[in-house]
Design an enzyme around this catalytic site. Structure first.
Site, PDB file in Angstrom:
ATOM      1  N   GLY A 145      -0.394   8.277   4.129  1.00  0.00           N
ATOM      2  CA  GLY A 145       0.437   7.593   4.804  1.00  0.00           C
ATOM      3  C   GLY A 145      -0.422   6.487   5.851  1.00  0.00           C
ATOM      4  O   GLY A 145       0.379   5.498   6.269  1.00  0.00           O
ATOM      5  N   GLU A 168      -3.921  12.328  -3.234  1.00  0.00           N
ATOM      6  CA  GLU A 168      -2.624  12.981  -3.377  1.00  0.00           C
ATOM      7  C   GLU A 168      -2.748  13.637  -4.918  1.00  0.00           C
ATOM      8  O   GLU A 168      -1.943  14.663  -4.962  1.00  0.00           O
ATOM      9  CB  GLU A 168      -1.456  11.939  -3.486  1.00  0.00           C
ATOM     10  CG  GLU A 168      -1.268  11.373  -2.268  1.00  0.00           C
ATOM     11  CD  GLU A 168      -2.169  10.229  -1.778  1.00  0.00           C
ATOM     12  OE1 GLU A 168      -1.856   9.651  -0.529  1.00  0.00           O
ATOM     13  OE2 GLU A 168      -3.104   9.845  -2.320  1.00  0.00           O
ATOM     14  N   ASP A 176       0.856   7.056  -3.147  1.00  0.00           N
ATOM     15  CA  ASP A 176       1.902   6.213  -2.963  1.00  0.00           C
ATOM     16  C   ASP A 176       1.604   5.347  -1.780  1.00  0.00           C
ATOM     17  O   ASP A 176       0.691   4.726  -1.779  1.00  0.00           O
ATOM     18  CB  ASP A 176       3.143   7.141  -2.573  1.00  0.00           C
ATOM     19  CG  ASP A 176       2.958   7.905  -1.303  1.00  0.00           C
ATOM     20  OD1 ASP A 176       1.816   8.010  -0.963  1.00  0.00           O
ATOM     21  OD2 ASP A 176       4.098   8.459  -0.969  1.00  0.00           O
TER      22      ASP A 176
END
Length: 385
Positions: A145, A168, A176
Site C-alpha cells: 500500500g 504479496e 496490487d
C-alpha cells in the site's frame, strides 16, 4: 438553610463530570483518527504526513478516506502548487495496507473487505492522475500500500533507508495498488522478478530499478522539504530542478553497482516465460546458484497468487492505469473469496510459523479455469473509475 440548599450540588457534579468526560472522549476519538494522517498547508505545498509510526504507518480505511478528498481539494485550489507525502517515525514511509483489519473483515463477510480495496485503488488512481506535481518522500520501509501512495506520482525520492518490496505472493495476495501497471513497465523483466519473488530493493537500488526518480540522503529531507515549500512558482520543471540539485549532491553508495546488474541477463530470460510452470522449468534447467535461490523462494509462495500475478502483469503491460486497477479490484475480491489469503496472513502475520498450507498446494493444481474466474467482471460491483 444554606447547607440544605448546597446539598443537591454534589449530585449534579458527577453528572457534569460525566458529560465533560464523554465530550472529551468524543473529541479524543475524533482527533485520534485524524491524527493517523496529518494534512496541512505550508506555503504553496499541501503536505500529507502518515502518522502511525508504531504500525510503520500502515494504511487503513480511515486514512484513505481523509487523504483522497484532500488531494482532490488541493488539486482544485489555485493556491496549492504541489503535494508532498511523507511518513513519521524514521523507520517507514508506509509498510503496506492494514492487512489484519481486511482479514478479519473478509472472514465474516464484512464489507470493509470490499470498501478498503475499492477506496484504496480509487486513491491510487487519484495520485496517478493528479494535476498538481506530487512528491513522495519514500524514506524507510515502502511496501504494498505504501508503494501505491508513491509510485504513481510524478516524483519519488528514495534515501539510503528506503526498503522497497511487493511481498504479496507470500501472503496469498498479488502485487496490487497498480502493480499490474508499473511493474511490467520497469526495464527488462525486473518487474516480473520483483512481483513473483517479493525481492527487496534497498536505498539507491530503488532508484536504479526505476521505482524512485531521485535519491537524496535521509538527513537532507527536512531541508529539501523547506525548499519545496519555499518555491515561488512550483512548476514540474522547477520541482525537478530542485530535486536534481539535491540528487547530484548525494554521494552515499554512488559508486555501488545495481544489486541485480550481474543477474539481469538471467532475470530477463528466465522470467520471460508465458506460464509459471515454464518459469519454474527454466529455473530448474538453468541450475545456477541464482536460479536455485529463486526456485526456493517461488516454492514458498502461494501457487494461486503466482499464477494470478503473472497474468496480471502480462495483461497490465498494455493496459491503462484505470483498467489495471479495475482488473486488480476483481482479483482482490477473488482473494477475499478464496483460501490462501487468510492462510498466508495466519502463517506470516498472526501465528508467524512461516509455514502456510496453500490450497491448491502445487502450480499444476491451479487450473486455468480457476484463474480465468478471478479475472471475470463483477457486474454492478466492479470498480468504476
Amino acid at each position: 438553610m444554606a447547607a440544605r440548599l448546597l446539598r443537591p450540588l454534589p449530585r449534579l457534579k458527577p453528572f457534569n463530570r460525566l458529560q465533560v468526560i464523554l465530550q472529551h472522549l468524543k473529541m479524543c476519538k475524533h482527533t485520534d483518527s485524524s491524527d493517523e494522517v496529518l494534512l496541512e498547508k505550508k506555503g504553496g505545498a499541501g503536505i500529507i504526513t502518515l502518522n502511525r509510526p508504531k504500525a510503520l504507518n500502515a494504511l487503513n480505511l480511515s486514512m484513505i478516506q481523509q487523504i483522497y478528498p484532500q488531494i482532490k481539494a488541493w488539486e482544485q485550489d489555485p493556491e496549492t502548487f504541489l503535494i508532498i507525502i511523507k511518513g513519521t517515525g524514521g523507520k517507514a514511509f508506509c509498510a503496506g495496507g492494514d492487512i489484519r483489519a481486511i482479514t478479519d473483515a473478509g472472514k465474516v463477510g464484512d464489507k470493509l473487505a470490499q470498501d478498503f480495496f475499492r477506496e484504496e485503488y480509487t486513491l491510487n488512481n487519484a495520485i496517478g492522475t493528479c494535476k498538481k506535481p506530487y512528491v513522495a518522500l519514500i524514506d524507510g520501509i515502502t511496501m504494498g500500500g505504501g508503494v501505491g501512495l508513491s509510485v504513481h506520482g510524478h516524483f519519488r525520492v528514495a534515501t539510503e533507508k528506503t526498503l522497497f518490496a511487493m511481498p504479496e505472493t507470500a501472503i496469498g495476495l498479488f502485487p496490487d495498488v497498480g502493480g499490474g501497471y508499473f511493474l511490467p513497465r520497469l526495464s527488462g523483466k525486473i518487474g516480473y522478478y520483483l512481483a513473483l519473488t517479493g525481492f527487496r530493493l534497498k536505498g539507491r537500488d530503488v532508484l536504479k530499478a526505476g521505482i524512485a526518480t531521485h535519491f537524496v540522503e535521509s538527513e537532507k529531507l527536512p531541508d529539501l522539504e523547506k525548499d519545496l515549500i519555499a518555491l515561488k512558482s512550483a512548476s514540474k520543471e522547477n520541482i525537478a530542478d530542485l530535486l536534481n540539485s539535491y540528487h547530484v549532491k548525494s554521494k552515499i553508495d554512488q559508486e555501488k553497482e545495481f544489486v541485480l546488474d550481474e543477474h539481469m541477463e538471467k532475470i530477463n530470460s528466465l522470467f520471460s516465460a508465458n506460464s509459471m510452470e515454464e518459469i519454474v522449468k527454466k529455473l530448474k534447467d538453468d541450475g545456477s546458484p541464482f536460479a536455485i535461490k529463486q526456485l526456493e523462494t517461488i516454492n514458498k509462495m502461494s501457487p494461486t497468487s503466482l499464477k494470478m500475478t503473472l497474468r496480471q502483469l502480462r495483461e497490465g503491460a498494455s493496459m491503462s492505469l484505470q483498467d489495471v486497477l479495475t482488473m486488480e479490484y476483481r482479483l482482490s475480491q477473488a482473494c477475499m473469496r478464496g483460501h490462501d489469503f487468510y492462510e498466508g496472513v495466519r502463517a506470516v502475520l498472526i501465528d508467524k510459523d512461516q509455514s502456510p498450507r496453500w490450497k491448491p498446494a502445487a502450480l499444476e493444481e491451479v487450473s486455468d479455469e480457476f484463474v480465468d474466474n478471478c479475472f471475470k467482471p463483477l457486474g454492478n460491483s466492479d470498480l468504476k473509475l
